[in-house]
Scaffold this motif. Structure first.
Motif, PDB file in Angstrom:
ATOM      1  N   ASN A  77       0.872  -1.107  -0.405  1.00 27.61           N
ATOM      2  CA  ASN A  77       0.013   0.026   0.150  1.00 27.61           C
ATOM      3  C   ASN A  77       1.027   0.863  -0.167  1.00 27.61           C
ATOM      4  OD1 ASN A  77      -2.140   1.786   0.446  1.00 27.61           O
ATOM      5  ND2 ASN A  77      -2.538   1.798   2.524  1.00 27.61           N
ATOM      6  N   ARG A  78       0.913   1.703  -0.980  1.00 25.99           N
ATOM      7  CA  ARG A  78       1.739   2.767  -1.008  1.00 25.99           C
ATOM      8  C   ARG A  78       0.764   4.260  -0.579  1.00 25.99           C
ATOM      9  NH1 ARG A  78       5.113   3.943  -5.307  1.00 25.99           N
ATOM     10  NH2 ARG A  78       5.366   5.352  -4.195  1.00 25.99           N
ATOM     11  N   THR A  79       0.979   4.336   0.474  1.00 26.32           N
ATOM     12  CA  THR A  79      -0.548   5.513   0.948  1.00 26.32           C
ATOM     13  C   THR A  79      -0.616   6.947   0.710  1.00 26.32           C
ATOM     14  OG1 THR A  79       0.995   5.996   2.572  1.00 26.32           O
ATOM     15  CG2 THR A  79      -0.879   4.081   3.365  1.00 26.32           C
ATOM     16  N   ASP A 125       8.892  10.053  -3.504  1.00 26.69           N
ATOM     17  CA  ASP A 125      10.108  10.200  -2.295  1.00 26.69           C
ATOM     18  C   ASP A 125       9.350  10.655  -1.506  1.00 26.69           C
ATOM     19  OD1 ASP A 125       8.106  12.506  -3.508  1.00 26.69           O
ATOM     20  OD2 ASP A 125       9.753  14.455  -3.711  1.00 26.69           O
ATOM     21  N   GLY A 126       8.122   9.705  -1.308  1.00 21.33           N
ATOM     22  CA  GLY A 126       7.079   9.779  -0.159  1.00 21.33           C
ATOM     23  C   GLY A 126       5.903  10.686   0.039  1.00 21.33           C
ATOM     24  N   ASP A 127       6.292  11.490  -0.955  1.00 19.84           N
ATOM     25  CA  ASP A 127       5.820  13.374  -0.614  1.00 19.84           C
ATOM     26  C   ASP A 127       4.155  12.986  -1.692  1.00 19.84           C
ATOM     27  OD1 ASP A 127       6.788  14.202   0.987  1.00 19.84           O
ATOM     28  OD2 ASP A 127       7.275  15.909  -1.240  1.00 19.84           O
ATOM     29  N   GLY A 184     -10.593  -1.286   3.088  1.00 21.57           N
ATOM     30  CA  GLY A 184     -10.846  -0.193   2.486  1.00 21.57           C
ATOM     31  C   GLY A 184     -11.053   1.669   2.940  1.00 21.57           C
ATOM     32  N   ASP A 185     -11.983   2.404   2.158  1.00 24.47           N
ATOM     33  CA  ASP A 185     -11.667   3.814   3.151  1.00 24.47           C
ATOM     34  C   ASP A 185     -10.084   4.089   3.407  1.00 24.47           C
ATOM     35  OD1 ASP A 185     -14.874   3.335   4.107  1.00 24.47           O
ATOM     36  OD2 ASP A 185     -14.241   2.621   6.094  1.00 24.47           O
ATOM     37  N   CYS A 186      -9.467   3.915   2.205  1.00 21.09           N
ATOM     38  CA  CYS A 186      -8.404   4.831   2.050  1.00 21.09           C
ATOM     39  C   CYS A 186      -8.094   5.522   2.499  1.00 21.09           C
ATOM     40  CB  CYS A 186      -7.391   4.259   1.141  1.00 21.09           C
ATOM     41  SG  CYS A 186      -7.878   4.713  -0.578  1.00 21.09           S
TER      42      CYS A 186
END
Length: 704
Positions: A204-206, A325-327, A390-392
């Motif tokens: 999962n790449r939040t 880069d996480g942004d 879900g509900d990401c």
């Protein structure tokens, strides 16, 4: 001996490890074989780079692409770390010089292509290396390439199985960003890893936002409008080479710097275009899948798919080139159901029937992703065997949720039918029973005699199919992972049948729920300073002939803009700033921060309440027309607000409203005739220039 945290700050400038990194590094220091499945942007490279610096000898890193190894070596060297590569770009003299440095202990990380590593000539060099400075470990990056079940299998990677037999005492570390359970087992088997420490992280790449939009007939205009509303660098993936050429050309003509990239271009031209993109000389790369694994650019802010990808794994990889880069970054798929038939054609070209079956299964999963009304991460992550609730809060379906209805009764009918056919059939057959089909298959098995036969005639086949898929997405029903797709009841299924669990289904008619953030003057100040620091970085990068992120990543510049350190010592304490980089670049950024603070950039006059409302909607990416509709005002009024906001030095991007060529023409005229009325300016420019464009450029010119 320095602690791991001290070493992390010394070599890479970070104050703390990301999840899982410290445990992996400790195991690497204990000479254990490792398999690391860590998503892009999770800090995979650090897991072998830091142990390489702390262990005796040289670490050998296997990398599949020349551009990838060169980028990593450049970034390490710019951190003051002794790293090098050996590949076909070097002449004989330079190759020998680097080999001497390696044998003399001047190198800690050596990057190689797999075919060079296993060549007979290089084996002699490795044995000499072991007897002198030693080899600390082998790290196989992009390890999924070793598996025929992986999405990017490479025959040359298969030769790496020789490493364990030729160098049995040297630890092996295999790393990849994507690998299904089957691929993980194959990596362990192929490399003959000994009792490996397996570190598998969530896929999962939040930080990525996922969205699917219907592809419009005027697709170019759709993409053009999207890019104008998005910030930063981006990639547009297209299926056909001609599409990349045409799209890049039209974007460039309309003021968005873009280049094409595909397999039909020469190696020299592809390398040139890739460097232009990585070094921020061009904003958008329009590419086929040839623009793949070697893209080492961490600050891609959006990826748009012009066509439907062939499988979830490819889409995960391609969209995953955003936000490394996480942004925050955006991944947008333009979906036309007819794309399915285009992919069918290519699947039919496969001679192997089993390969065709697998390709059809993979395509089916992509179609589920594109068509689902649920959280898109549920479909995406399930492909990798990861269950997600879900509900990401990071996809279009979760941010603009559909209406939810209670379909418990329908679910009981469906599951009851699955039970009555003894869990031996797939969705289509269950639907045929529920809808009273007269097919031969129904009568062959006697399923017209079941109590569930015909009890679902009130729903369409599409509605029943959607329910069946929804039950699978939610983990309320299982489906075999083979070509037959047989439905199997699970514990949750029986709870539904026994009235111990309800089933909620998302249906159409979305209710828009956009969140409007409070206006924050401090955030504005930070944004203005950040843009100035990026200009400093770009100038230094051009001088050093490197990509801007090599100087400092975006995350480090953001910390600088937020903290605004007023001494070099305090600048050196920020995350991402090593002592080496502080000495090399620190003064330039420190100077810009001090200069910015002395200027008092923020104006005395701040926006009023109605201007702030327009600014908030603009920052959400709405067009002028959409803002006007949302606020119940005229377009002219919104133009006035934006003009006033620009004069107040607010972060409004003029290029989103006026093409750069037009802007330059208007400004050149203003310089000649001065601050005249829009009417006079338009008379001189002609009917191709609107009053709105003139008004906006005048305001922007005053500010600049």
């Amino acid at each position: 001996m320095a602690s791991l945290q001290q070493s992390l700050k010394q070599y890479f400038g970070y104050d703390s490890f990301r999840d899982g990194q410290e445990e992996i590094i400790n195991q690497a220091l204990l000479d254990r074989d490792l398999l690391i499945i860590m998503p892009t942007g999770g800090g995979k490279s650090l897991c072998f780079q830091l142990p390489a610096l702390l262990k005796k000898g040289v670490a050998i890193i296997v990398s599949p692409l020349i551009s990838l190894m060169q980028d990593q070596v450049t970034a390490l060297q710019d951190n003051g770390i002794n790293a090098t590569f050996l590949n076909s770009t070097l002449d004989f003299k330079e190759l020998r010089r680097r080999e001497e440095d390696i044998l003399n202990g001047k190198v800690k990380l050596l990057y190689l292509a797999p075919e060079r590593l296993v060549s007979e000539r290089f084996q002699e060099f490795l044995h000499t290396l072991i007897s002198t400075v030693t080899i600390s470990f082998f790290a196989i990056d992009e390890a999924h390439c070793i598996s025929e079940w992986g999405h990017d299998f490479r025959q040359e990677y298969r030769q790496l199985r020789q490493l364990r037999f030729r160098f049995p005492s040297i630890p092996l570390m295999a790393l990849t960003a994507t690998a299904t359970t089957r691929v993980q087992k194959d990596i362990i088997s192929q490399l003959n890893l000994k009792n490996p420490g397996i570190h598998r992280f969530s896929f999962n790449r939040t930080n990525l936002y996922y969205e699917v939009q219907p592809r419009q007939k005027r697709t170019y205009q759709q993409i053009f409008n999207l890019i104008r509303r998005l910030d930063g660098s981006g990639i547009v993936y297209c299926f056909a080479r001609k599409t990349t050429e045409d799209l890049a050309s039209r974007l460039s003509q309309d003021g968005i710097s873009a280049l094409p990239y595909h397999g039909g271009l020469s190696d020299e031209l592809r390398s040139k275009y890739q460097n232009s993109f990585i070094r921020d000389d061009v904003r958008v790369m329009v590419a086929t899948l040839a623009f793949g694994m070697g893209i080492n650019k961490p600050d891609v802010r959006f990826v748009i798919h012009y066509d439907l990808p062939r499988n979830i794994e490819s889409y995960y990889q391609e969209s995953g080139r955003a936000g490394r880069d996480g942004d925050h970054a955006k991944c947008i798929l333009l979906y036309n159901p007819n794309d399915e038939y285009k992919i069918h054609y290519f699947i039919k070209q496969k001679e192997n029937i089993q390969e065709q079956k697998i390709a059809y299964q993979q395509l089916e999963k992509v179609l589920e992703y594109a068509e689902t009304n649920y959280c898109r991460r549920i479909v995406q992550l399930s492909y990798f065997g990861e269950r997600f609730r879900g509900d990401c809060d990071g996809c279009d379906n979760c941010l603009n949720p559909k209406a939810v209805e209670d379909w418990t009764i329908e679910a009981q009918k469906f599951l009851s039918c699955v039970a009555r056919v003894q869990e031996k059939f797939g969705i289509k057959h269950i639907i045929d029973i529920l809808r009273e089909s007269k097919s031969d298959k129904i009568y062959k098995y006697g399923h017209h005699l079941l109590s569930t036969y015909g009890i679902g005639k009130d729903k369409t086949a599409k509605e029943w199919e959607y329910l069946g898929k929804s039950l699978i997405y939610q983990g309320l029903l299982n489906q075999t992972n083979d070509s037959y797709k047989i439905l199997k009841l699970n514990k949750e299924s029986w709870e539904i049948l026994r009235l111990k669990r309800q089933v909620k289904i998302a249906v159409a008619n979305p209710t828009q729920t956009k969140i409007i953030e409070e206006y924050n003057p401090k955030a504005l100040e930070i944004e203005i300073l950040l843009q100035r620091l990026k200009k400093v970085r770009k100038k230094l990068a051009d001088q050093e002939n490197v990509a801007p992120y090599v100087i400092f990543g975006d995350s480090t510049l953001k910390i600088m803009a937020q903290m605004q350190p007023q001494t070099l010592k305090s600048l050196g304490k920020l995350s991402g700033v090593t002592e080496y980089k502080l000495n090399k670049y620190g003064y330039y950024f420190y100077e810009e921060i001090i200069y910015f603070l002395s200027e008092k950039t923020l104006p005395v006059a701040l926006p009023n309440h109605t201007q702030i409302k327009t600014l908030q909607l603009y920052q959400q990416g709405l067009t002028i027309t959409e803002i006007a509709q949302k606020r119940g005002l005229t377009v002219t009024t919104i133009i006035t607000h934006l003009s006033e906001l620009m004069e107040l030095n607010q972060p409004i991007d003029i290029d989103k409203f006026v093409l750069p060529k037009k802007r330059e023409t208007i400004i050149n005229l203003l310089k000649k005739i001065g601050d005249q009325s829009p009417k006079i300016i338009r008379e001189k420019l002609g009917d191709n220039y609107s009053y709105d464009e003139i008004k906006l450029v005048k305001a922007w010119h005053k500010r600049s």
